[in-house]
Design a protein around this motif. Structure first.
Motif, PDB file in Angstrom:
ATOM      1  N   LYS A  55       0.982  -1.308   0.400  1.00  0.00           N
ATOM      2  CA  LYS A  55      -0.353  -0.051   0.033  1.00  0.00           C
ATOM      3  C   LYS A  55       1.292   1.253   0.036  1.00  0.00           C
ATOM      4  O   LYS A  55       0.550   2.442  -0.112  1.00  0.00           O
ATOM      5  N   ILE A  76     -12.647   1.911   3.831  1.00  0.00           N
ATOM      6  CA  ILE A  76     -11.633   1.916   4.236  1.00  0.00           C
ATOM      7  C   ILE A  76     -11.272   1.392   5.879  1.00  0.00           C
ATOM      8  O   ILE A  76     -10.614  -0.247   6.495  1.00  0.00           O
ATOM      9  N   GLU A  79     -12.638  -2.298   5.434  1.00  0.00           N
ATOM     10  CA  GLU A  79     -11.141  -3.035   5.192  1.00  0.00           C
ATOM     11  C   GLU A  79     -10.169  -3.177   6.444  1.00  0.00           C
ATOM     12  O   GLU A  79     -10.018  -4.015   6.554  1.00  0.00           O
ATOM     13  N   LEU A  80     -10.385  -2.128   7.380  1.00  0.00           N
ATOM     14  CA  LEU A  80      -9.101  -2.681   8.148  1.00  0.00           C
ATOM     15  C   LEU A  80      -9.568  -3.922   9.548  1.00  0.00           C
ATOM     16  O   LEU A  80      -8.941  -4.147  10.039  1.00  0.00           O
ATOM     17  N   THR A 110      -2.633   0.958   5.901  1.00  0.00           N
ATOM     18  CA  THR A 110      -4.413   0.763   6.002  1.00  0.00           C
ATOM     19  C   THR A 110      -4.908   1.878   7.552  1.00  0.00           C
ATOM     20  O   THR A 110      -5.079   2.548   6.708  1.00  0.00           O
TER      21      THR A 110
END
Length: 242
Positions: A55, A76, A79-80, A110
């Motif tokens: 990333k 985000i 996703e985290l 992230t």
């Protein structure tokens, strides 16, 4: 002496002792079960090595543009959640590091992206609060305060979290008519890594929940890759025409 050093390097990090004997003592290089283990371990460590910078292109793109245009903060967060669940579930089950290690590095990157989205959106205070809350929650999850039932339930939640996360990002891309500061390199590496993890999770953990999670993740990452290709030549400042 050399054989002892080689064995110390290979066992148990890449091969169990029985497979070491098959390859280096009996020279049975076509032993299929051991080949599967070697391929799985090699892929696993390659994914972990790649994850250290997977990333970074996204982070550099945001910092370079001083903008997080086109990135969904809620995507985000979800996703985290998925990354954190995989990491804590793997640690709780004592899975080998080669089967989940990239989650540690993806988590750190992230979290950084989440803070940058808030910071460049003019909400630095919220970004700092986000960091404090997240690392506080992570500490609790990794402590004896969290039972296996809680960790397993969290891992089960990763599939809807991944799906919603990617759909939110896909919806943001569609609404904007472009992919903004979304990094194609990062998206491709995530897609390729999740595909490889289907094999390694089956081979190294035998956990159907982990394998299914990566199947779902690969599918969703593929959607984002498709959008990046579709909007490839669309400039960032162009909005979707009605």
């Amino acid at each position: 002496m050399a054989s002892v050093a080689l064995k110390g390097l290979v066992v148990p990090h890449f091969l169990p002792e029985s497979c070491y004997d098959e390859f280096f003592v009996r020279f049975n290089l076509m032993h299929i079960p051991c080949l599967k283990i070697l391929i799985s371990k090699g892929l696993g460590f390659a994914i972990i090595a790649g994850s250290v910078m997977v990333k970074l292109p996204q982070i550099l793109k945001i910092v370079g543009a001083r903008s997080a245009e086109g990135l969904s903060f809620y995507s985000i967060l979800l996703e985290l959640l998925a990354i954190t669940a995989t990491m804590t579930y793997s640690i709780a089950n004592s899975f080998p590091f080669s089967s989940w290690g990239e989650a540690l590095f993806l988590m750190l990157q992230t979290v950084t992206i989440g803070f940058l989205v808030q910071h460049f959106g003019g909400r630095t205070g919220r970004g700092l609060t986000f960091l404090l809350v997240y690392f506080g929650a992570l500490s609790v999850l990794l402590s004896p305060l969290s039972s296996m039932a809680v960790v397993t339930a969290l891992q089960a939640s990763t599939m809807p979290a991944v799906i919603i996360s990617r759909l939110l990002q896909a919806a943001t891309n569609y609404s904007n008519g472009h992919t903004g500061q979304l990094s194609a390199v990062t998206a491709f590496l995530l897609f390729a890594g999740s595909l490889a993890r289907i094999f390694t999770s089956v081979q190294e953990t035998g956990d159907p929940l982990m394998a299914l999670t990566y199947v779902v993740s690969s599918t969703c990452n593929g959607i984002i890759m498709g959008q990046l290709l579709y909007y490839w030549n669309v400039p960032v400042d162009k909005r979707k025409k009605e």
